[in-house]
Design a protein around this motif. Structure first.
Motif, PDB file in Angstrom:
ATOM      1  N   SER A 197      -7.466   9.053   4.419  1.00 55.79           N
ATOM      2  CA  SER A 197      -6.994   9.161   3.212  1.00 55.79           C
ATOM      3  C   SER A 197      -7.959   7.917   2.554  1.00 55.79           C
ATOM      4  N   SER A 198      -7.919   6.662   3.145  1.00 49.77           N
ATOM      5  CA  SER A 198      -8.475   5.446   2.758  1.00 49.77           C
ATOM      6  C   SER A 198      -9.946   5.509   2.495  1.00 49.77           C
ATOM      7  N   ARG A 199     -10.574   6.226   3.669  1.00 49.22           N
ATOM      8  CA  ARG A 199     -12.027   6.355   3.767  1.00 49.22           C
ATOM      9  C   ARG A 199     -12.457   7.127   3.002  1.00 49.22           C
ATOM     10  N   GLN A 200     -11.696   8.276   2.670  1.00 53.32           N
ATOM     11  CA  GLN A 200     -11.948   9.406   1.565  1.00 53.32           C
ATOM     12  C   GLN A 200     -12.112   8.664   0.154  1.00 53.32           C
ATOM     13  N   ILE A 201     -10.912   7.908  -0.049  1.00 57.44           N
ATOM     14  CA  ILE A 201     -10.706   7.359  -1.344  1.00 57.44           C
ATOM     15  C   ILE A 201     -11.937   6.460  -1.735  1.00 57.44           C
ATOM     16  N   LEU A 202     -12.306   5.547  -0.601  1.00 57.16           N
ATOM     17  CA  LEU A 202     -13.354   4.661  -0.770  1.00 57.16           C
ATOM     18  C   LEU A 202     -14.702   5.374  -1.039  1.00 57.16           C
ATOM     19  N   GLU A 203     -14.974   6.519  -0.377  1.00 57.15           N
ATOM     20  CA  GLU A 203     -16.227   7.454  -0.682  1.00 57.15           C
ATOM     21  C   GLU A 203     -16.255   7.812  -2.113  1.00 57.15           C
ATOM     22  N   VAL A 204     -15.050   8.351  -2.600  1.00 53.69           N
ATOM     23  CA  VAL A 204     -14.885   9.030  -3.988  1.00 53.69           C
ATOM     24  C   VAL A 204     -15.520   7.860  -5.050  1.00 53.69           C
ATOM     25  N   LEU A 205     -14.769   6.565  -4.690  1.00 54.93           N
ATOM     26  CA  LEU A 205     -14.892   5.355  -5.710  1.00 54.93           C
ATOM     27  C   LEU A 205     -16.432   4.980  -5.467  1.00 54.93           C
ATOM     28  N   ARG A 254      -0.226   4.149  -3.602  1.00 55.23           N
ATOM     29  CA  ARG A 254      -0.004   2.908  -2.767  1.00 55.23           C
ATOM     30  C   ARG A 254      -1.378   2.523  -1.814  1.00 55.23           C
ATOM     31  N   ILE A 255      -2.160   3.571  -1.470  1.00 54.38           N
ATOM     32  CA  ILE A 255      -3.394   3.282  -0.689  1.00 54.38           C
ATOM     33  C   ILE A 255      -4.392   2.370  -1.592  1.00 54.38           C
ATOM     34  N   LEU A 256      -4.318   2.872  -3.015  1.00 51.08           N
ATOM     35  CA  LEU A 256      -5.188   2.427  -3.974  1.00 51.08           C
ATOM     36  C   LEU A 256      -4.898   0.694  -3.827  1.00 51.08           C
ATOM     37  N   ALA A 257      -3.450   0.498  -4.026  1.00 51.23           N
ATOM     38  CA  ALA A 257      -3.172  -1.063  -4.080  1.00 51.23           C
ATOM     39  C   ALA A 257      -3.256  -1.752  -2.858  1.00 51.23           C
ATOM     40  N   SER A 258      -3.295  -1.039  -1.860  1.00 52.50           N
ATOM     41  CA  SER A 258      -3.622  -1.865  -0.589  1.00 52.50           C
ATOM     42  C   SER A 258      -5.096  -1.934  -0.291  1.00 52.50           C
ATOM     43  N   LEU A 259      -5.938  -1.256  -0.686  1.00 49.12           N
ATOM     44  CA  LEU A 259      -7.338  -1.365  -0.820  1.00 49.12           C
ATOM     45  C   LEU A 259      -7.715  -2.622  -1.640  1.00 49.12           C
ATOM     46  N   GLU A 260      -7.136  -2.660  -2.825  1.00 46.67           N
ATOM     47  CA  GLU A 260      -7.320  -3.651  -3.645  1.00 46.67           C
ATOM     48  C   GLU A 260      -6.993  -5.080  -3.160  1.00 46.67           C
ATOM     49  N   ASP A 265     -12.709  -2.290   9.932  1.00 47.22           N
ATOM     50  CA  ASP A 265     -11.681  -3.310   9.322  1.00 47.22           C
ATOM     51  C   ASP A 265     -10.529  -2.874   9.789  1.00 47.22           C
ATOM     52  N   PRO A 266      -9.519  -3.884  10.062  1.00 47.95           N
ATOM     53  CA  PRO A 266      -8.240  -3.151  10.567  1.00 47.95           C
ATOM     54  C   PRO A 266      -7.562  -2.623   9.609  1.00 47.95           C
ATOM     55  N   GLY A 267      -7.666  -2.922   8.310  1.00 49.54           N
ATOM     56  CA  GLY A 267      -7.103  -2.425   6.959  1.00 49.54           C
ATOM     57  C   GLY A 267      -7.319  -0.719   6.906  1.00 49.54           C
ATOM     58  N   LEU A 268      -8.460  -0.276   7.721  1.00 47.86           N
ATOM     59  CA  LEU A 268      -8.790   0.985   7.567  1.00 47.86           C
ATOM     60  C   LEU A 268      -8.584   1.650   8.816  1.00 47.86           C
ATOM     61  N   THR A 290      -7.963  14.188  -1.089  1.00 49.70           N
ATOM     62  CA  THR A 290      -7.386  13.520   0.260  1.00 49.70           C
ATOM     63  C   THR A 290      -6.121  14.315   1.133  1.00 49.70           C
ATOM     64  N   GLY A 291      -5.538  15.177   0.321  1.00 55.35           N
ATOM     65  CA  GLY A 291      -4.415  15.982   0.764  1.00 55.35           C
ATOM     66  C   GLY A 291      -3.109  15.179   1.012  1.00 55.35           C
ATOM     67  N   ALA A 292      -3.188  13.727   0.255  1.00 56.04           N
ATOM     68  CA  ALA A 292      -2.205  12.966   0.336  1.00 56.04           C
ATOM     69  C   ALA A 292      -1.268  13.184  -0.692  1.00 56.04           C
ATOM     70  N   ALA A 293      -0.020  12.830  -0.969  1.00 56.36           N
ATOM     71  CA  ALA A 293       0.641  12.928  -2.098  1.00 56.36           C
ATOM     72  C   ALA A 293       0.494  11.639  -2.931  1.00 56.36           C
ATOM     73  N   GLU A 294       0.673  11.871  -4.590  1.00 54.40           N
ATOM     74  CA  GLU A 294       0.091  11.171  -5.335  1.00 54.40           C
ATOM     75  C   GLU A 294       0.706   9.561  -5.285  1.00 54.40           C
TER      76      GLU A 294
END
Length: 86
Positions: free
Chosen positions: A16-24, A54-60, A6-9, A45-49
Motif C-alpha cells: 500500500s505504501s508503494r502504491q500511495i507513493l506511485e500515485v503521489l 496512517r500510511i501517509l503520516a508514516s511516509l511523511e 528502505d526498511p520503512g517500505l 490500494t484496497g486499504a481502509a481509509e
C-alpha cells in the motif's frame, strides 16, 4: 532501488505504501487532507481509509513525503522520477 528497499517500505503495509507513493509521484503535489483523495487512495490500494491516513503520516515522518503548507509531494524528486519510470 536502494530507496525502495528502505526498511520503512518493508512493513506489513509495504504494498500500500508503494502504491500511495506511485500515485503521489504521478499526481503530486496534492492535499492529503481531503476525504475524496483519501477515499480514492483507499480504493486504489484496497486499504481502509484510516490505514491510508496512517500510511501517509508514516511516509511523511520517514521523509518520503514532504509537506509545504497543505500540499504534499514525494521527496526527493529522484524518487518520484523513479516511481514514474516504473
Amino acid at each position: 532501488d536502494r530507496l525502495m528497499d528502505d526498511p520503512g517500505l518493508r512493513t506489513q503495509d509495504a504494498s500500500s505504501s508503494r502504491q500511495i507513493l506511485e500515485v503521489l509521484a504521478a499526481v503530486g503535489p496534492v492535499s492529503t487532507e481531503t476525504d475524496e483523495f483519501i477515499s480514492a487512495l483507499a480504493r486504489i490500494t484496497g486499504a481502509a481509509e484510516h490505514d491510508v491516513r496512517r500510511i501517509l503520516a508514516s511516509l511523511e515522518k520517514a521523509a518520503f513525503l514532504v509537506r509545504r503548507g497543505r500540499l504534499v509531494r514525494v521527496s526527493p524528486d529522484v524518487l518520484a522520477d523513479h516511481l514514474l519510470y516504473r
